[in-house]
Scaffold this active site. Structure first.
Site, PDB file in Angstrom:
ATOM      1  N   HIS A  54       0.829  -1.209   0.000  1.00 39.21           N
ATOM      2  CA  HIS A  54       0.000   0.000   0.000  1.00 39.21           C
ATOM      3  C   HIS A  54       0.864   1.260   0.000  1.00 39.21           C
ATOM      4  O   HIS A  54       0.643   2.184  -0.785  1.00 39.21           O
ATOM      5  CB  HIS A  54      -0.936  -0.003   1.213  1.00 39.21           C
ATOM      6  CG  HIS A  54      -1.710   1.266   1.383  1.00 39.21           C
ATOM      7  ND1 HIS A  54      -2.704   1.656   0.516  1.00 39.21           N
ATOM      8  CD2 HIS A  54      -1.628   2.258   2.326  1.00 39.21           C
ATOM      9  CE1 HIS A  54      -3.217   2.819   0.908  1.00 39.21           C
ATOM     10  NE2 HIS A  54      -2.578   3.205   2.005  1.00 39.21           N
TER      11      HIS A  54
ATOM     12  N   TYR B  80      -2.767  17.092   2.929  1.00 42.54           N
ATOM     13  CA  TYR B  80      -1.947  16.239   3.792  1.00 42.54           C
ATOM     14  C   TYR B  80      -0.509  16.717   4.007  1.00 42.54           C
ATOM     15  O   TYR B  80       0.168  16.253   4.925  1.00 42.54           O
ATOM     16  CB  TYR B  80      -1.945  14.791   3.296  1.00 42.54           C
ATOM     17  CG  TYR B  80      -0.904  14.449   2.261  1.00 42.54           C
ATOM     18  CD1 TYR B  80      -1.063  14.829   0.942  1.00 42.54           C
ATOM     19  CD2 TYR B  80       0.251  13.745   2.613  1.00 42.54           C
ATOM     20  CE1 TYR B  80      -0.103  14.516  -0.009  1.00 42.54           C
ATOM     21  CE2 TYR B  80       1.217  13.436   1.669  1.00 42.54           C
ATOM     22  CZ  TYR B  80       1.030  13.825   0.361  1.00 42.54           C
ATOM     23  OH  TYR B  80       1.982  13.516  -0.567  1.00 42.54           O
TER      24      TYR B  80
END
Ligand code: MN
Length: 416
Positions: A134, A245
């Protein structure tokens, strides 16, 4: 071992599982429960009947509480004693017909007749980022395909402090969040509903024992502080995330809702399914070293069900792929003296496997929308659409024994 309670052959809940949850039963009471097959068993009633007395523990009023925290706080010895006693009572070697008849009429409920609740009060929630597949996929998409993993990634289990207030139990639906995004090619942000509503296939462990500020939990002791596992869907808004982010990590793209499965499966029930984790290279610092089998072979699936449609399997993964194990996560989290509290949730991060069909988010499955999925009704999906239901399932299987988690389900409602 078999139970005298009827258990369908492919059930996630044989007598070897005995997960814990909180349910509102038909009388309107909310109590601690366990489950065998499709039968939900009222633990508060068992305690009242006095049949837990010879477990060697006095459980007092813990099963009448609206969450499991007080029960979990009793500690591993109490949990194991209860597990042994429940297996005695519900094993087909129990020949006490009077006891069985009383249990059936006063402590049993069919799963369809109860409402499952949030099983624990969560004081703090942390989300790790522990799947190398991931982290590599996201690094390639959001940053640099040639240097997808940041330099710290193989040295420490990266994580962030999440939001406990918006964690909800399976069956709770969540609205598409509004937020700020920077549309492709634009130089100014816009406000509106996310166009990249996503799931994250995760598991979370539930803390079983609190510590004081300043204390650390070593990797070798970590499992003494872990009660069990849940399925976890870390709902995400990818367009909000990619704008917000930097530099402090995810914020409003993640805190609008996370969904847990209602049953906590204990470490004891998962014992037969331990496996070795991936080789860690380079070798980790001494405080992160672990021996033995610290990963778990748990098969995981994600289904998408469109409004009034059928389920579509979009992802098959496995918890065994995790690069960083739960002992390393807890040791790292507390090595600086950060205290933990019974009931806290520590989520794994998205669990992606090596194959494209094993990626644990739409972001990866459709490669940020460039390669849409086709569902069996002919419609296509880049991300989650309004009225789609996301369902995570998880189970272990070995030598004819199946231990499962049930499901973690939520529907995407339109934005408000
Ligand atoms: Mn996550």
């Amino acid at each position: 071992m078999n139970s005298w309670i009827e258990t369908p052959s492919q059930s996630d809940f044989p007598i070897q599982n005995l997960p814990f949850g909180i349910a509102t039963i038909p009388s309107g009471k909310t109590v601690a429960v366990t489950r065998i097959g499709d039968t939900v068993i009222d633990l508060a009633k068992l305690e009242q009947m006095g049949i837990l007395n010879n477990s060697g523990f006095d459980f007092g009023e813990v099963f009448g509480q609206p969450v499991l925290n007080q029960f979990i706080d009793l500690g591993k010895e109490a949990h194991r004693a209860l597990r042994r006693r429940l297996q005695e009572i519900f094993s087909d070697t129990n020949k006490d017909q009077n006891q069985k008849d009383t249990l059936k009429t006063s402590a049993f409920h069919s799963i369809d007749s109860v409402t499952m609740r949030m099983p624990v009060k969560v004081s703090d929630y942390t989300d790790f980022y522990s799947s190398i597949e991931h982290a590599t996929n996201v690094g390639k998409m959001f940053r640099d395909p040639a240097n997808a993993l940041l330099p710290n990634w193989r040295h420490l289990p990266v994580g962030y402090h999440g939001r406990a207030s918006s964690i909800v139990v399976s069956g709770t639906d969540v609205h598409r969040p509004n937020g700020q995004t920077l549309p492709p090619g634009a130089d100014q942000p816009v406000f509106g509903p996310t166009r990249m509503f996503d799931f994250e296939l995760e598991m979370a462990f539930v803390v079983g024992k609190s510590t004081q500020l300043g204390e650390s939990v070593s990797a070798a002791q970590a499992e003494d502080y872990i009660f069990g596992f849940l399925l976890f869907n870390d709902l995400s808004a990818r367009d909000i995330q990619s704008w917000e982010y930097v530099p402090l990590g995810p914020f409003l793209s993640k805190n609008f809702g996370s969904v847990v499965s209602p049953w906590i499966v204990t470490l004891e029930a998962l014992e037969p399914f331990r496996v070795k984790g991936p080789v860690q290279d380079p070798e980790v610092l001494p405080y992160l070293r672990t021996g033995g089998l610290r990963n778990f072979d748990i098969q995981l699936e994600v289904m998408i069900r469109p409004d009034k449609g059928e389920e579509n399997l979009v992802c098959s993964s496995n918890f065994r792929h995790m690069y960083w194990n739960i002992c390393q996560q807890l040791a790292h989290h507390t090595v600086n003296g950060c205290n933990i509290t019974t009931g806290d949730l520590y989520a794994s991060g998205t669990i992606s496997g090596p194959e494209p069909g094993s990626y644990g988010s739409m972001l990866e499955l459709t490669w940020r929308g460039t390669n849409p999925l086709t569902l069996n009704d002919g419609s296509s999906r880049k991300f989650i659409e309004d009225h789609d239901t996301m369902i995570i399932r998880g189970f272990c299987e070995k030598d004819g024994l199946r231990i499962g988690f049930g499901e973690c389900k939520t529907k995407a409602l339109p934005s408000r």
